[in-house]
Design an enzyme around this catalytic site. Structure first.
Site, mmCIF file in Angstrom:
data_model
loop_
_atom_site.group_PDB
_atom_site.id
_atom_site.type_symbol
_atom_site.label_atom_id
_atom_site.label_comp_id
_atom_site.label_asym_id
_atom_site.label_seq_id
_atom_site.Cartn_x
_atom_site.Cartn_y
_atom_site.Cartn_z
ATOM 1 C CG ASP A 457 -1.910 -1.153 1.200
ATOM 2 O OD1 ASP A 457 -1.633 -2.144 0.496
ATOM 3 O OD2 ASP A 457 -2.943 -1.087 1.885
ATOM 4 C CD GLU A 527 -4.350 -4.584 -2.431
ATOM 5 O OE1 GLU A 527 -3.241 -5.092 -2.233
ATOM 6 O OE2 GLU A 527 -5.096 -4.151 -1.520
#
Ligand code: NAG
Ligand code: NAG
Ligand code: NAG
Ligand code: NAG
Ligand code: NAG
Ligand code: NAG
Ligand code: NAG
Ligand code: NAG
Ligand code: NAG
Length: 885
Positions: A457, A527
């Protein structure tokens, strides 16, 4: 000195000889005990002959809970049922646990060395050998940090004892394998000796596992390939030595070898890295499974002393000749090529077992599902598992995107305001560096590696990036290195990732993917998905109590233990359930709920993969997508394409339709049909038929087109703007698309249920996890479909390909004898005695919708030996046995 040798005798009674330098054995099992129970002086426990009759015995590496399960101290069925996992006593795991093994050693030569190799222990450990502490938890720290320790001075002739004290893991403070919001956290946090520990005997000079690089770039050139084999050489001795490195490359499936050697001078107590070169004249190229074969070369390498005696032998190492590149395109989206061809990533995120139990057979089934789905890539986010995973991916032709995990300790840098981890301190950089070195060495020669993501992330800070890159470089990493899986930022030494992480993770309607913002089909989605993956009832009953099942369908906003943990947005199925009720009508029973959920799941995964495929060469190309996720760590209600019991349902078959190699797909937004081709070479004439009927079977439109297909591209072939006017507000249309070449069997057949009015998305009010819908598409009329009569028959088929791979193949024929469509027919294959559904199970297609009077032939393959019965269920109807011929 006499030629003595060292023998390692395992407690199981097997004798595994460490007779020759270069020999290496894994500790085959451990005694396991909590420091609660095994009190007293640790050094004493690490002396031979301690009485461990009260300890658990495990047959290999395992986390503490994995080990307890192996010992039946807990029962998996029970632990996975309802919320029983929450009932475990956490304080049992708040203390260190001990792993202990004894083995017998014979004396060995004075210039030989016995080494202990670790590959990561969660989260840190003290290591004792025969009463001496040989490593402390300051060094042996991090689940991926492997280290080598000298045992030589402490070896006893006869019994020896090794003791590892594993400290409790904290996801905030330690570099471990955390779960973030994937599932409830295991109460032991994965603590323990979860990877192999090895003993190795070497002469005065040791060599590392070979690293292999080639100058191959593209299959367009027929030129020879230069192979460079590198190894790190270490002289443990107090005198300089000239060693001869000798190796061979074995060609795939042939006796042909290429030999090479080199003489190297090593000063006393020194290290060196040696490169050896060889040329392969007619290289056999390794391909991802959908594009070709997976020929594997192997390289053997040893080091010998001037006396001729072998000093060390490297592990035999497989490699493949292939080339992977990533680059940012003009939109700053990442795009991969493999062997010079654009590689459209169709992937999904992998989850290991919640207790990190590793079963290669199970993994093979999982990877077989990936191939059966038509996917080509698996993303491992901080769950790098074991070397066997990479061997399997090499053999099966699956690409892997490996990398570090998000959140927790791994991304605890000051600019990351999402991470609860404790900020990195000086010593943390050393752990991260050791981890990167270790994983890079493990993965280096494997052709299945597509990339390593040094962040997920968030991107690593400058100092971490520096260490990661130097580790990857020193391990001759030949593949792309990507800053993170998101576009939030990047370190100065790496370009922007070109990967977007803009959601969704929760339910969005099928037309979402044909939009032009956030997770819609453009660029590279690292994702994302509509959060679906509802198991069928047969699986749900295995892990949900009656009360859980009741709440599942009748309390749409309730928290569910088998979703993400309670503190996050994914603890309920609120968004999904609201859409289900609005689009298909509220469910009045569990059965009806599960049926409607499968319909929603199918639509969701199909549209995502189709949209990314349809736009693979659009003006802003969709370069790849990783579905969130492939599978779950334990029985779960969401984020999976098949369930923990390896059963397949709506999400699986939607994805399988959407990821077909050659396909025709419907764009809900533009109301046009796309011809899709993912193959490397297939081209030629294709016929496409578009057929629209109402729910009562009346044909509204029939359109045909003949066109040419070209590899690795998609194009719009037909527009059907009339859909808006042909369908009146309340009617539902069934749209059938078929694609064929000259053979009678269609290449693709695909049915949609559509309405005149799509779901309306409120893009401006998107959250990071979903985009809300203001008006839902109305499919409630599906509940009033006239029942169709479907006649089915099943017969064992004489499918030679299946028989060769040890599978039983059954052919099922379905015939709709009515003038109305037969909606969403589910087929299952059960064991005729137990009535349990057989898994793994490979259906050519499933959850199919038949047009009036249509006949369809499907094939299912299961492992041989099963006594089977096929069952069928039309729409939300009753399950019935199919007559077998
Ligand atoms: C080991 O301990 C167990 C129980 O604590 C005892 O029954 C057994 O006799 C001991 N074995 C030896 C060899 O001392
Ligand atoms: C675990 O529990 C289940 C259900 O209670 C039972 O059927 C099964 O036999 C148990 N397994 C073991 C290994 O004891
Ligand atoms: C949990 O285990 C600890 C020691 O491991 C014990 O002291 C405590 O009583 C246990 N709690 C329960 C509820 O069993
Ligand atoms: C790779 O090296 C071989 C042998 O040196 C050479 O013949 C070949 O042209 C090289 N290939 C590329 C793509 O540079
Ligand atoms: C190494 O490659 C050769 C040639 O393909 C093969 O025969 C041999 O089995 C391989 N060795 C191993 C251990 O895989
Ligand atoms: C040689 O390499 C090993 C392992 O990386 C390291 O521990 C050792 O300090 C090195 N020795 C020298 C002299 O550089
Ligand atoms: C092998 O190739 C590498 C890289 O091209 C080069 O640096 C090295 O000198 C070569 N080694 C030998 C022995 O030719
Ligand atoms: C994608 O490729 C196909 C086949 O070559 C071509 O017809 C189509 O125009 C391309 N799409 C775009 C947007 O260029
Ligand atoms: C079937 O549906 C169409 C379109 O809604 C309608 O015009 C027609 O009358 C229906 N036919 C029957 C037999 O119900």
């Amino acid at each position: 000195m006499p030629s003595l040798h060292l023998a390692l005798i395992l407690l199981s009674g097997t004798v595994m000889a460490l007779q020759n330098p270069g020999a290496q054995v894994s500790i085959a099992g451990w005694h396991l005990q909590s420091t609660h129970a095994a009190a007293g002086d640790l050094a004493a426990w690490s002396l031979p002959h301690a009485n461990v009759s009260k300890w658990y015995r495990i047959s290999g590496p395992a986390t503490v809970l994995g080990g307890l399960l192996e010992n039946n101290a807990h029962n998996e069925t029970d632990l996975f049922y309802s919320d029983h996992l929450a009932g475990l006593n956490k304080s049992d795991f708040g203390v260190p646990w001990l792993y202990r093994e004894e083995f017998s050693l014979s004396p060995f030569l004075a210039d030989q060395h016995l080494l202990l190799q670790t590959h990561g222990i969660s989260s840190k450990a003290d290591i004792f050998f025969n009463g001496i502490q040989i490593a402390s938890s300051d060094i042996q720290k991090g689940s991926y940090a492997g280290h080598t320790y000298e045992l030589t001075p402490h070896v006893l002739v006869g019994q020896n004892a090794l003791l590892i004290k594993a400290y409790p893991t904290s996801y905030r403070d330690d570099f471990a394998l955390g779960w973030v919001d994937w599932n409830p956290h295991p109460p032991d946090s994965g603590t323990g000796v979860w990877r192999n520990v090895e003993l190795k005997l070497t002469g005065p000079v040791s060599i590392s596992s070979p690293r292999v690089t080639t100058n191959f770039t593209s299959d367009q050139s027929a030129s020879p390939v230069k192979v460079t084999v590198k190894t790190d050489v270490q002289n443990y001795g107090d005198s300089p030595v000239d060693v001869t490195l000798r190796g061979s490359i074995h060609s795939p499936d042939s006796a042909k070898t290429i030999d090479f050697s080199q003489l190297v001078h090593l000063p006393a107590r020194s290290n060196s890295t040696v490169s050896l070169n060889a040329t392969i004249n007619n290289p056999q190229i390794w391909w991802p499974a959908t594009w070709g074969a997976q020929p594997l070369y192997n390289v053997s390498l040893d080091a010998s002393l001037p006396s001729g005696a072998v000093s060390d032998v490297a592990p035999l190492t497989n490699f493949g000749i292939r080339h992977v590149v990533s680059a940012l395109n003009s939109h700053n989206d990442v795009a991969f090529t493999v062997n010079g061809h654009p590689f459209h990533v169709r992937g999904a995120g992998y989850a290991p077992d919640i207790f990190l139990r590793f079963d290669i057979k199970r993994l093979e089934n999982i990877f077989q599902y990936v191939l059966d789905l038509g996917l080509n890539t698996v993303r491992l986010e901080g769950k790098q598992e074991h070397p066997e995973l990479y061997d399997l991916a090499d053999r099966m032709g699956l690409m892997l995107i490996a990398g570090w995990e998000c959140c927790d300790k791994w991304e605890a840098w000051a600019y990351n305001d999402d991470s609860p981890g404790t900020l990195w301190q000086n010593q943390d950089y050393a752990i991260a560096h050791a981890s990167m070195l270790h994983e890079a060495e493990m993965m280096q020669p494997h052709p299945s590696l597509l990339a390593f993501l040094v962040g997920s992330d968030y991107w690593p800070d400058e100092r971490a990036t520096d260490l990661y890159l130097s580790a990857l470089r020193s391990m001759d990493w030949p593949n792309p290195i990507i800053a993170s899986a998101s576009m939030r930022g990047h370190p100065s030494q790496l370009p922007p990732s070109g990967m977007k992480m803009d959601g969704p993770y929760d339910w969005v309607p099928p037309n979402y993917w044909y939009g032009d913002s956030l997770g819609a089909a453009f660029g590279f989605g690292s994702e994302q998905g509509a959060g679906v993956g509802t198991p069928e009832l047969s699986s749900l009953r295995k892990f949900l109590s009656d009360a859980d099942l009741k709440s599942l369908w009748s309390s749409p906003n309730a928290g569910q233990y088998h979703l993400a943990p309670a503190n996050g947005v994914f603890h309920t199925r609120k968004i999904f359930n609201n859409a289900l009720a609005k689009r298909y009508g509220p469910a009045k029973s569990l059965e009806e709920y599960v049926f409607k959920a499968q319909v929603m799941d199918y639509e969701a995964t199909r549209a995502e993969f189709e949209a990314f495929a349809a736009r693979q060469n659009a003006s802003r190309p969709a370069t790849g997508v990783v579905y969130w996720m492939l599978n779950s760590a334990w029985p779960s209600l969401h984020w999976q394409l098949f369930d923990y019991y390896l059963q397949t349902a709506g999400a699986f078959f939607g994805a399988k339709a959407g990821a077909r190699q050659e396909h025709v797909a419907f764009d809900y937004e533009s109301r046009s049909v796309y011809l899709i081709n993912h193959s490397l070479k297939t081209s030629g004439t294709r016929h496409i038929t578009v057929d629209l009927i109402t729910s009562n079977g009346t044909q509204l439109l029939l359109r045909e087109v003949t066109t040419e297909t070209t590899p690795l591209s998609s194009k719009e072939v037909i527009q059907i703007p009339e859909i808006a006017t042909l369908l009146t507000t309340k009617t539902i249309g069934f749209l059938r698309l078929t694609l064929s070449d000259t053979s009678p069997k269609p290449l693709s057949r695909n049915v949609y249920w559509i309405t005149a009015q799509n779901d309306v998305l409120d893009w401006d009010n998107s959250e990071w996890y979903a985009t809300p819908v203001t008006t839902f598409a109305d499919f409630t009329a599906l509940s009033a479909l006239k029942p169709a009569t479907v006649v089915a028959s099943a017969a064992a088929s004489t499918d030679d390909a299946a028989r060769v791979s040890g599978l039983t193949s059954v052919e099922v024929t379905l015939e709709n004898q009515s003038d109305v469509p037969a909606f969403f027919i589910r087929l299952a294959i059960v064991d005729s005695k137990t009535r349990e559904e057989i898994a793994p199970v490979f259906w050519s297609d499933n959850y199919v919708t038949l047009f009036p009077r249509e006949r369809l032939r499907l094939v299912v393959r299961v492992r041989e030996g099963s006594q089977w019965v096929v069952t069928t269920r039309v729409g939300g109807g009753k399950e019935q046995d199919v007559k077998s011929k």
